[in-house]
Design a protein around this motif. Sequence first.
Motif, short mmCIF file in Angstrom:
data_model
loop_
_atom_site.label_atom_id
_atom_site.label_comp_id
_atom_site.label_asym_id
_atom_site.label_seq_id
_atom_site.Cartn_x
_atom_site.Cartn_y
_atom_site.Cartn_z
N VAL A 64 -8.41 8.31 2.49
CA VAL A 64 -6.96 8.39 2.50
C VAL A 64 -6.43 8.70 3.90
O VAL A 64 -5.38 8.20 4.32
N ARG A 65 -7.16 9.52 4.65
CA ARG A 65 -6.70 9.95 5.98
C ARG A 65 -6.86 8.85 7.03
O ARG A 65 -5.92 8.55 7.78
N LEU A 116 -5.84 1.49 -1.65
CA LEU A 116 -5.41 1.43 -0.26
C LEU A 116 -4.85 0.05 0.06
O LEU A 116 -4.02 -0.13 0.94
N LEU A 161 0.07 3.87 1.54
CA LEU A 161 -0.10 4.50 2.84
C LEU A 161 0.69 3.73 3.89
O LEU A 161 1.06 2.58 3.70
N ALA A 167 -10.52 4.28 -5.46
CA ALA A 167 -9.62 4.87 -4.47
C ALA A 167 -9.40 3.90 -3.31
O ALA A 167 -8.27 3.70 -2.86
N SER A 193 0.83 -1.20 0.00
CA SER A 193 0.00 0.00 0.00
C SER A 193 0.87 1.25 0.00
O SER A 193 1.97 1.26 0.57
#
Length: 367
Positions: free
Chosen positions: A236-237, A262, A121, A258, A119
Amino acid sequence: MTQNVLILPGDGIGPEIVTEAVKVLETAKQKFNLDIELDNALVGGSAYDEFGTPLPEVTMQKAEKADAILLGAVGGPKWDELEDRDLRPEKGLLGLRSGLELFGNLRPAILYPQLADASSLKPEVVSGLDILIVRELTGGIYFGKPRGIRTIEGGPKDGEREGYNTYVYSESEIRRIAKVAFESAQKRGKKLCSVDKANVLEVTVLWREIMNEVAKDYPDVELSHMYVDNAAMQLVRAPKQFDVMVTGNMFGDILSDAAAMLTGSIGMLPSASLDKNNKGMYEPCHGSAPDIAGQGIANPLATILSAAMMLRYSLNESAAADAIEKAVSDVLDQGLRTADIYSDGMSKVSTAEMGAAVVAALENLSA
């Protein structure tokens, strides 16, 4: 009673990934004594090349008779320049969805622990991620009319071309997708976030009103609302704040992609499109990826997992579905990775090698 499954390989990488999913299905059929029969048909660009239409009558007839459908992907630059938009591959897919009334699209975004590093993130943000996005699939701006391109007559823009589409939802369309979403939430964490743009769009003002009304029938589910721009930011957060999300066709298209990233790769995520009786069409969330078609590097796992969803939701073969999902996890434990999910220290494998590994893992499981 024999259950009929229609296989639609489609375009681009579709035939490659579907080939591996079919091998897994055939293995599950033998291992679990499944009474299923597979048939094949063309859709999308391949159907246009053969029949001059992206959705031939014979394909639609087979689809209507089937108990479930497994689709690869449609589309590619080869057909992008067709002047008649109704002949483009995507129209075949939309025709199947609308013709079969497949209004409820289930898109899980699950991060396999083996892929946390894939990922973009931080692992602590996405570790344990398990979201289900419920997308309304046969209404909204993708199907609303009037639509088209016209030339403006009169006024300061006289002679300019203007494109227009209509974003419309009826009360009944909203109610039926709300029912799917609330029932899905009941089976999970009992939290449902409805995504709209009610501060700007009247159609989603109605959407929010209906969601609140339907919520009264599901007192055990916590309903919240979020504007789509904030939802994109929150995915995203802090994505793990969500359990089930429900939204319209266009917003769902964007947010589900989206959410897919992730998890490290859209090549890992399956989807289901269901009618009111849970007959469904199952397909990977990714597209036809024509840039890598024929190279043997596409990830077949999303399609294999779509086959597992098909067994669970439409064919009521949950044991076989569980086994396929376990086999996929076992293969990832072995360190096998296609190019899209590869990281240092892992073993890079081809499309066919990944499919063969899942078959082997499935065969090694105790039934």
